[in-house]
Motif scaffolding. Structure first.
Motif, PDB file in Angstrom:
ATOM      1  N   SER A 213     -23.470  27.615  -9.654  1.00  0.00           N
ATOM      2  CA  SER A 213     -24.849  27.147  -9.499  1.00  0.00           C
ATOM      3  C   SER A 213     -25.885  28.254  -9.677  1.00  0.00           C
ATOM      4  O   SER A 213     -27.072  27.981  -9.845  1.00  0.00           O
ATOM      5  N   ARG A 214     -25.448  29.513  -9.660  1.00  0.00           N
ATOM      6  CA  ARG A 214     -26.383  30.628  -9.843  1.00  0.00           C
ATOM      7  C   ARG A 214     -26.779  30.810 -11.317  1.00  0.00           C
ATOM      8  O   ARG A 214     -27.751  31.495 -11.618  1.00  0.00           O
ATOM      9  N   TYR A 215     -26.008  30.223 -12.205  1.00  0.00           N
ATOM     10  CA  TYR A 215     -26.243  30.403 -13.631  1.00  0.00           C
ATOM     11  C   TYR A 215     -27.050  29.259 -14.230  1.00  0.00           C
ATOM     12  O   TYR A 215     -26.961  28.112 -13.784  1.00  0.00           O
ATOM     13  N   ASN A 216     -27.819  29.581 -15.242  1.00  0.00           N
ATOM     14  CA  ASN A 216     -28.423  28.554 -16.066  1.00  0.00           C
ATOM     15  C   ASN A 216     -27.273  27.761 -16.692  1.00  0.00           C
ATOM     16  O   ASN A 216     -26.364  28.352 -17.275  1.00  0.00           O
ATOM     17  N   PRO A 217     -27.262  26.431 -16.582  1.00  0.00           N
ATOM     18  CA  PRO A 217     -26.166  25.638 -17.152  1.00  0.00           C
ATOM     19  C   PRO A 217     -25.877  25.946 -18.614  1.00  0.00           C
ATOM     20  O   PRO A 217     -24.722  25.913 -19.043  1.00  0.00           O
ATOM     21  N   SER A 218     -26.909  26.285 -19.379  1.00  0.00           N
ATOM     22  CA  SER A 218     -26.703  26.565 -20.800  1.00  0.00           C
ATOM     23  C   SER A 218     -25.942  27.871 -21.025  1.00  0.00           C
ATOM     24  O   SER A 218     -25.488  28.146 -22.139  1.00  0.00           O
ATOM     25  N   ASP A 219     -25.778  28.676 -19.960  1.00  0.00           N
ATOM     26  CA  ASP A 219     -25.061  29.943 -20.068  1.00  0.00           C
ATOM     27  C   ASP A 219     -23.611  29.852 -19.602  1.00  0.00           C
ATOM     28  O   ASP A 219     -22.880  30.835 -19.636  1.00  0.00           O
ATOM     29  N   VAL A 220     -23.209  28.674 -19.139  1.00  0.00           N
ATOM     30  CA  VAL A 220     -21.858  28.486 -18.607  1.00  0.00           C
ATOM     31  C   VAL A 220     -21.037  27.645 -19.584  1.00  0.00           C
ATOM     32  O   VAL A 220     -21.506  26.633 -20.089  1.00  0.00           O
TER      33      VAL A 220
ATOM     34  N   LEU B 163     -19.673  14.604 -17.664  1.00  0.00           N
ATOM     35  CA  LEU B 163     -20.766  14.338 -16.728  1.00  0.00           C
ATOM     36  C   LEU B 163     -21.578  15.608 -16.476  1.00  0.00           C
ATOM     37  O   LEU B 163     -22.807  15.572 -16.412  1.00  0.00           O
ATOM     38  N   LEU B 164     -20.896  16.737 -16.355  1.00  0.00           N
ATOM     39  CA  LEU B 164     -21.598  18.014 -16.195  1.00  0.00           C
ATOM     40  C   LEU B 164     -22.463  18.313 -17.414  1.00  0.00           C
ATOM     41  O   LEU B 164     -23.582  18.817 -17.295  1.00  0.00           O
ATOM     42  N   GLU B 165     -21.956  17.985 -18.573  1.00  0.00           N
ATOM     43  CA  GLU B 165     -22.691  18.217 -19.815  1.00  0.00           C
ATOM     44  C   GLU B 165     -23.922  17.332 -19.896  1.00  0.00           C
ATOM     45  O   GLU B 165     -25.027  17.782 -20.221  1.00  0.00           O
ATOM     46  N   LYS B 166     -23.750  16.056 -19.570  1.00  0.00           N
ATOM     47  CA  LYS B 166     -24.857  15.103 -19.674  1.00  0.00           C
ATOM     48  C   LYS B 166     -25.903  15.287 -18.583  1.00  0.00           C
ATOM     49  O   LYS B 166     -27.099  15.235 -18.835  1.00  0.00           O
ATOM     50  N   ASN B 167     -25.462  15.503 -17.360  1.00  0.00           N
ATOM     51  CA  ASN B 167     -26.400  15.580 -16.234  1.00  0.00           C
ATOM     52  C   ASN B 167     -27.142  16.907 -16.132  1.00  0.00           C
ATOM     53  O   ASN B 167     -28.305  16.954 -15.731  1.00  0.00           O
ATOM     54  N   PHE B 168     -26.444  17.997 -16.486  1.00  0.00           N
ATOM     55  CA  PHE B 168     -27.011  19.318 -16.228  1.00  0.00           C
ATOM     56  C   PHE B 168     -27.162  20.199 -17.464  1.00  0.00           C
ATOM     57  O   PHE B 168     -27.863  21.206 -17.417  1.00  0.00           O
TER      58      PHE B 168
ATOM     59  N   ASP C  93      -9.666   7.842 -23.878  1.00  0.00           N
ATOM     60  CA  ASP C  93      -9.696   8.351 -25.243  1.00  0.00           C
ATOM     61  C   ASP C  93     -10.563   7.495 -26.159  1.00  0.00           C
ATOM     62  O   ASP C  93     -11.097   7.972 -27.149  1.00  0.00           O
ATOM     63  N   SER C  94     -10.694   6.202 -25.794  1.00  0.00           N
ATOM     64  CA  SER C  94     -11.451   5.300 -26.659  1.00  0.00           C
ATOM     65  C   SER C  94     -12.907   5.162 -26.244  1.00  0.00           C
ATOM     66  O   SER C  94     -13.695   4.506 -26.902  1.00  0.00           O
ATOM     67  N   LYS C  95     -13.274   5.779 -25.122  1.00  0.00           N
ATOM     68  CA  LYS C  95     -14.660   5.691 -24.677  1.00  0.00           C
ATOM     69  C   LYS C  95     -15.543   6.571 -25.536  1.00  0.00           C
ATOM     70  O   LYS C  95     -15.202   7.697 -25.853  1.00  0.00           O
ATOM     71  N   ASP C  96     -16.720   6.069 -25.896  1.00  0.00           N
ATOM     72  CA  ASP C  96     -17.618   6.901 -26.703  1.00  0.00           C
ATOM     73  C   ASP C  96     -18.734   7.462 -25.854  1.00  0.00           C
ATOM     74  O   ASP C  96     -18.879   7.162 -24.678  1.00  0.00           O
ATOM     75  N   ASP C  97     -19.535   8.309 -26.455  1.00  0.00           N
ATOM     76  CA  ASP C  97     -20.598   8.980 -25.717  1.00  0.00           C
ATOM     77  C   ASP C  97     -21.669   8.011 -25.222  1.00  0.00           C
ATOM     78  O   ASP C  97     -22.398   8.327 -24.295  1.00  0.00           O
ATOM     79  N   LYS C  98     -21.761   6.851 -25.830  1.00  0.00           N
ATOM     80  CA  LYS C  98     -22.783   5.889 -25.408  1.00  0.00           C
ATOM     81  C   LYS C  98     -22.536   5.441 -23.975  1.00  0.00           C
ATOM     82  O   LYS C  98     -23.452   5.310 -23.184  1.00  0.00           O
ATOM     83  N   GLU C  99     -21.268   5.210 -23.636  1.00  0.00           N
ATOM     84  CA  GLU C  99     -20.953   4.783 -22.279  1.00  0.00           C
ATOM     85  C   GLU C  99     -21.239   5.891 -21.290  1.00  0.00           C
ATOM     86  O   GLU C  99     -21.802   5.680 -20.229  1.00  0.00           O
ATOM     87  N   MET C 100     -20.865   7.130 -21.634  1.00  0.00           N
ATOM     88  CA  MET C 100     -21.138   8.259 -20.757  1.00  0.00           C
ATOM     89  C   MET C 100     -22.635   8.461 -20.602  1.00  0.00           C
ATOM     90  O   MET C 100     -23.133   8.739 -19.519  1.00  0.00           O
ATOM     91  N   SER C 101     -23.358   8.272 -21.690  1.00  0.00           N
ATOM     92  CA  SER C 101     -24.801   8.431 -21.654  1.00  0.00           C
ATOM     93  C   SER C 101     -25.427   7.395 -20.741  1.00  0.00           C
ATOM     94  O   SER C 101     -26.360   7.663 -20.004  1.00  0.00           O
TER      95      SER C 101
END
Length: 264
Positions: free
Chosen positions: A76-83, A98-103, A218-226
């Motif tokens: 949590s100390r790092y900018n997410p884009s640096d991890v 979820l970490l990618e989409k949310n943060f 494996d069959s889920k696409d990014d739309k559902e995660m989004s």
């Protein structure tokens, strides 16, 4: 945080009644976060509580909880884009997406392409300031390259994991679907609280089962995660400069203080 209550004598050492854990100890045991393999890597022996009659090594749940807390705090100390989270293993799929989409955390799934951290000419090239490995035995190439560019490395490590060059070892059953799911369920919850997405654990609506990998994933696409995370907004928590800016360019000794914090 929940107070530790009853524990299973055969699985965990005597628990301090005043100790607070991220979840109830029984939930840790139910999801098998403490179950190791039949083999011991020398560096992992200090985390082993006992060997069962079936020869599986059992890790100390209290130490695991302490290390998870330190890992969450450090991330949590790092900018997410640096991890960069690296996992060829698909058990972490939902949690990482979820970490990618949310943060806005960076995620490398499937095979780690050689040169990703070290070859500026590669189309996959990126320069993280911290790397998190789900299974160090599988993703050694990412560890080798992270060491070369001198960035800290944290990793979930079971009793037989090769932990060479790992700065922050999180003793953990990284081979179980449910145990890996629990880790990323916890990580997402704590980051949501610390970033103000939710005010308390009671507002966390995801279930651990949501994070358990199945073949159907494996069959889920990014739309559902989004859709599941659109209310939070992707990359909302990027911070100029990023956390971890206080670290010098040299990797040696970077985790000495953290090691003192979680000393047995």
């Amino acid at each position: 945080m929940e107070k530790t209550n009853e524990t299973k004598e055969t699985e965990v050492p005597q628990v301090n009644s005043g100790m607070k854990t991220l979840v109830n100890i029984d939930l840790y045991l139910k999801n098998g976060i403490h179950i190791g393999t039949k083999y011991k890597n020398g560096a992992m022996r200090r985390f082993i509580f006992k060997s069962r009659s079936d020869k599986l090594n059992v890790m100390d749940v209290q130490i695991i909880d302490k290390r998870i807390k330190v890992a969450i705090d450090f991330i949590s100390r790092y900018n997410p884009s640096d991890v960069m989270f690296v996992s060829r293993k698909k058990y972490a799929l939902f949690g990482l997406k979820l970490l990618e989409k949310n943060f806005g955390y960076n995620v490398k799934l499937d095979r780690f392409i050689p040169g990703t951290f070290t070859n500026p000419e590669s189309e996959h090239f990126t320069e993280p300031k911290m790397v998190f490995i789900v299974d160090p035995n599988i993703d050694r190439q990412a560890i080798v390259e992270a060491k070369k560019i001198r960035v800290p490395i944290a990793a979930l490590s079971t009793t037989s994991s090769n932990v060479r060059d790992i700065d922050l070892i999180i003793p953990f059953n990284n081979k179980g679907r449910k145990s890996v799911a629990l880790f990323f369920w916890l990580l997402n919850r704590e980051l949501m609280i610390s970033n103000g997405l939710i005010k308390s654990e009671a507002e966390y609506t995801y279930k651990i089962e949501d994070f358990v990998y199945t073949l159907a994933d494996d069959s889920k696409d990014d739309k559902e995660m989004s859709r599941t995370s659109s209310r939070f907004g992707a990359g909302r928590f990027a911070r100029p400069g990023g956390a971890g800016a206080g670290f010098g360019p040299r990797r040696q000794g970077r985790f000495e203080r953290l090691e003192r914090e979680v000393a047995d």
